[in-house]
Scaffold this active site. Sequence first.
Site, short mmCIF file in Angstrom:
data_model
loop_
_atom_site.label_atom_id
_atom_site.label_comp_id
_atom_site.label_asym_id
_atom_site.label_seq_id
_atom_site.Cartn_x
_atom_site.Cartn_y
_atom_site.Cartn_z
N THR A 1 0.82 -1.21 0.00
CA THR A 1 0.00 0.00 0.00
C THR A 1 0.85 1.26 0.00
O THR A 1 1.99 1.25 0.51
CB THR A 1 -0.90 0.00 1.26
OG1 THR A 1 -1.54 1.26 1.38
CG2 THR A 1 -0.10 -0.25 2.54
N ASP A 2 0.27 2.35 -0.51
CA ASP A 2 0.96 3.64 -0.45
C ASP A 2 1.03 4.18 0.98
O ASP A 2 1.80 5.10 1.28
CB ASP A 2 0.30 4.66 -1.38
CG ASP A 2 -1.17 4.94 -1.06
OD1 ASP A 2 -1.72 4.36 -0.11
OD2 ASP A 2 -1.78 5.75 -1.80
N GLU A 3 0.22 3.60 1.90
CA GLU A 3 0.19 4.12 3.28
C GLU A 3 1.51 3.91 4.00
O GLU A 3 1.76 4.55 5.02
CB GLU A 3 -0.94 3.47 4.08
CG GLU A 3 -2.29 3.74 3.49
CD GLU A 3 -3.44 3.55 4.47
OE1 GLU A 3 -3.20 3.47 5.68
OE2 GLU A 3 -4.59 3.50 4.00
N TYR B 1 -2.07 -0.51 10.97
CA TYR B 1 -2.19 -1.20 9.67
C TYR B 1 -0.97 -0.92 8.79
O TYR B 1 -0.31 -1.84 8.30
CB TYR B 1 -3.48 -0.76 8.94
CG TYR B 1 -3.46 -1.08 7.47
CD1 TYR B 1 -3.56 -2.39 7.01
CD2 TYR B 1 -3.32 -0.06 6.51
CE1 TYR B 1 -3.53 -2.69 5.65
CE2 TYR B 1 -3.29 -0.35 5.16
CZ TYR B 1 -3.39 -1.67 4.73
OH TYR B 1 -3.34 -1.96 3.38
N LYS C 1 2.05 -3.39 7.35
CA LYS C 1 2.33 -3.57 5.92
C LYS C 1 3.79 -3.19 5.62
O LYS C 1 4.47 -3.86 4.83
CB LYS C 1 1.38 -2.73 5.05
CG LYS C 1 -0.07 -3.17 5.07
CD LYS C 1 -0.30 -4.57 4.50
CE LYS C 1 -0.11 -4.63 3.00
NZ LYS C 1 -0.52 -5.99 2.48
P1 NAD Z 1 -9.82 -7.52 2.19
O1 NAD Z 1 -9.83 -7.21 3.64
O2 NAD Z 1 -11.04 -7.26 1.37
O3 NAD Z 1 -9.47 -9.06 1.96
C1 NAD Z 1 -8.47 -9.72 2.67
C2 NAD Z 1 -8.59 -11.21 2.40
O4 NAD Z 1 -7.53 -11.88 3.09
C3 NAD Z 1 -9.89 -11.83 2.89
O5 NAD Z 1 -10.43 -12.71 1.92
C4 NAD Z 1 -9.48 -12.61 4.13
O6 NAD Z 1 -10.31 -13.73 4.42
C5 NAD Z 1 -8.07 -13.02 3.76
N1 NAD Z 1 -7.23 -13.29 4.93
C6 NAD Z 1 -7.07 -12.52 6.03
N2 NAD Z 1 -6.25 -13.12 6.90
C7 NAD Z 1 -5.84 -14.30 6.32
C8 NAD Z 1 -4.97 -15.34 6.71
N3 NAD Z 1 -4.33 -15.31 7.89
N4 NAD Z 1 -4.79 -16.39 5.87
C9 NAD Z 1 -5.43 -16.41 4.68
N5 NAD Z 1 -6.28 -15.44 4.26
C10 NAD Z 1 -6.48 -14.41 5.07
O7 NAD Z 1 -8.54 -6.77 1.61
P2 NAD Z 1 -8.35 -6.02 0.20
O8 NAD Z 1 -8.90 -4.65 0.30
O9 NAD Z 1 -8.79 -6.93 -0.88
O10 NAD Z 1 -6.76 -5.87 0.19
C11 NAD Z 1 -5.95 -6.90 -0.38
C12 NAD Z 1 -4.49 -6.50 -0.22
O11 NAD Z 1 -4.26 -5.27 -0.88
C13 NAD Z 1 -4.06 -6.30 1.24
O12 NAD Z 1 -2.76 -6.81 1.39
C14 NAD Z 1 -4.06 -4.79 1.41
O13 NAD Z 1 -3.12 -4.39 2.38
C15 NAD Z 1 -3.66 -4.33 0.02
N6 NAD Z 1 -4.16 -3.01 -0.36
C16 NAD Z 1 -5.49 -2.73 -0.34
C17 NAD Z 1 -5.95 -1.49 -0.78
C18 NAD Z 1 -7.41 -1.12 -0.80
O14 NAD Z 1 -7.72 0.01 -1.14
N7 NAD Z 1 -8.32 -2.02 -0.47
C19 NAD Z 1 -5.01 -0.54 -1.23
C20 NAD Z 1 -3.66 -0.84 -1.16
C21 NAD Z 1 -3.24 -2.10 -0.77
O1 DAU Z 2 -4.19 3.98 0.46
C1 DAU Z 2 -4.39 2.60 0.37
C2 DAU Z 2 -5.26 2.13 1.52
O2 DAU Z 2 -6.58 2.56 1.23
C3 DAU Z 2 -5.22 0.62 1.73
O3 DAU Z 2 -3.93 0.23 2.08
C4 DAU Z 2 -6.21 0.19 2.82
O4 DAU Z 2 -6.25 -1.22 2.90
C5 DAU Z 2 -7.59 0.71 2.44
O5 DAU Z 2 -8.51 0.42 3.47
C6 DAU Z 2 -7.55 2.23 2.18
O6 DAU Z 2 -7.28 2.94 3.42
P1 DAU Z 2 -8.07 4.29 3.80
O7 DAU Z 2 -8.03 4.44 5.26
O8 DAU Z 2 -7.60 5.42 2.96
O9 DAU Z 2 -9.55 3.87 3.26
P2 DAU Z 2 -11.01 4.08 3.91
O10 DAU Z 2 -12.00 3.67 2.88
O11 DAU Z 2 -11.11 3.47 5.26
O12 DAU Z 2 -11.07 5.67 4.08
C7 DAU Z 2 -10.91 6.53 2.95
C8 DAU Z 2 -10.97 7.94 3.48
O13 DAU Z 2 -12.30 8.20 3.95
C9 DAU Z 2 -10.07 8.20 4.68
O14 DAU Z 2 -9.55 9.52 4.61
C10 DAU Z 2 -10.98 8.06 5.88
C11 DAU Z 2 -12.32 8.56 5.34
N1 DAU Z 2 -13.51 7.93 5.95
C12 DAU Z 2 -13.58 6.57 5.96
C13 DAU Z 2 -14.66 5.94 6.57
C14 DAU Z 2 -14.74 4.42 6.61
C15 DAU Z 2 -14.53 8.72 6.48
O15 DAU Z 2 -14.46 9.96 6.44
N2 DAU Z 2 -15.59 8.09 7.07
C16 DAU Z 2 -15.70 6.73 7.14
O16 DAU Z 2 -16.70 6.22 7.72
#
Ligand code: NAD
Ligand code: DAU
Length: 364
Positions: A129-131, A155, A159
């Site tokens: 992630t970019d975080e 988180y 990562k």
């Molecule tokens: P998600 O939470 O939707 O899915 C995570 C999946 O991992 C689920 O299916 C869960 O059952 C599985 N899992 C969790 N713990 C496990 C374990 N111990 N063994 C096997 N499986 C397990 O997550 P996502 O949003 O699809 O993110 C996927 C990846 O991308 C993550 O590594 C996250 O850090 C990264 N990422 C997500 C975002 C985003 O915006 N969602 C952005 C940047 C990076």
């Molecule tokens: O940047 C990549 C990341 O993006 C991933 O690594 C994470 O897995 C993914 O969850 C996401 O993180 P964020 O914290 O940016 O996403 P989220 O959807 O939780 O929140 C997006 C923005 O919206 C953030 O600034 C927080 C705000 N927010 C979120 C929620 C859930 C609100 O204002 N209200 C809310 O209820």
Amino acid sequence: MTNMLVTGGAGFIGANFVHYWRQHHAGDTIVVLDALTYAGNRANLAGLDDVVFEHGDIRDTALVERLLGDHAVDTIVHFAAESHVDRSIHGPAAFVDTNVLGTLSLLTAARSVWLAGSGRPHRFHHVSTDEVYGTLGPNDPAFSETTAYAPNSPYSASKAASDHLVRAWHHTYGLDTVTSNCSNNYGPYQFPEKLIPLFLINALHGRPLPIYGDGQQVRDWLHVEDHCRGIEACLTRGRVGETYNIGGGAELPNLTVIDTLCAAVDAAFAADPALAARFPDAPAAKGLPTASLKTFVTDRPGHDRRYAIDETKARNELGYAPARTFEQGFAATLGWYLANEGWWRAIMDGSYRDWVATNYAARA
Ligand code: NAD
Ligand code: DAU
């Protein structure tokens, strides 16, 4: 042909990736390893009958070694993680267990099977992630692959630790690794705890849209299918041991995203009178603006102000560029959630309601 192990393939991005890979690489073997936590859902893989599904934990090193051997796996795409920042604030230990120790377990298995064992050509793709880069001021340059790591949430710290392990397994043991650090994904199958699906579903029920702080935090929004294309580019063209930033080219303040969402819901109800009957509690069903649900609430502790991606390296080396604008991607996403009401209703169970109470009840 590739024999691929996809960890976390029943989650949001993992499932989209499995659908994408099956569509574009017919004939490859795909094995999904997923623990089916609250975020994992077998329904996300519906229709993919030739995908092997293994219900198990990435921390079970012996299981991973067996899967790598039984299916002659040459490629791991590692998505499995605890992924929600707010949950990491309430319960950080699970993030270290899964994201750090889980990645260590996968690397251990990959090393023993690929380096000490079969010696077969391989690739370990780590999805990050970019975080990990921390937060930016309004005029700071965007994150590049050489930006120093400065994670601010449990988180992102977990990562970052996993990224460092992947780097070390390449430099110390010679594992063929690539890491991608992407921005905020959105699209089909996203669990309704994240901003866009949570706000969409709240809007349909006439529930408040809880905006953290002043809503001026900036994220770069990446449609999940563009992200899948970026990972495919890393897998096929990425250089061994490198990292690549993948963005959506859509840097927007949260309030702009929320206003876009509200306007799109209003327009959908205006265009389709059947929606008012399906969602009678939505303001749009009563001719009121969805924006009337906007509610400013207590900010997220340690809330990062701005993320932005410099994708020069991915563009120049991999030929990657996002194919969608945010407007296009968002319109498709709204259409998907309206057409798949059964999917999201089925996952909003008791544990989901408990989470909503935990995260939102105490917010002023
Ligand atoms: P998600 O939470 O939707 O899915 C995570 C999946 O991992 C689920 O299916 C869960 O059952 C599985 N899992 C969790 N713990 C496990 C374990 N111990 N063994 C096997 N499986 C397990 O997550 P996502 O949003 O699809 O993110 C996927 C990846 O991308 C993550 O590594 C996250 O850090 C990264 N990422 C997500 C975002 C985003 O915006 N969602 C952005 C940047 C990076
Ligand atoms: O940047 C990549 C990341 O993006 C991933 O690594 C994470 O897995 C993914 O969850 C996401 O993180 P964020 O914290 O940016 O996403 P989220 O959807 O939780 O929140 C997006 C923005 O919206 C953030 O600034 C927080 C705000 N927010 C979120 C929620 C859930 C609100 O204002 N209200 C809310 O209820």
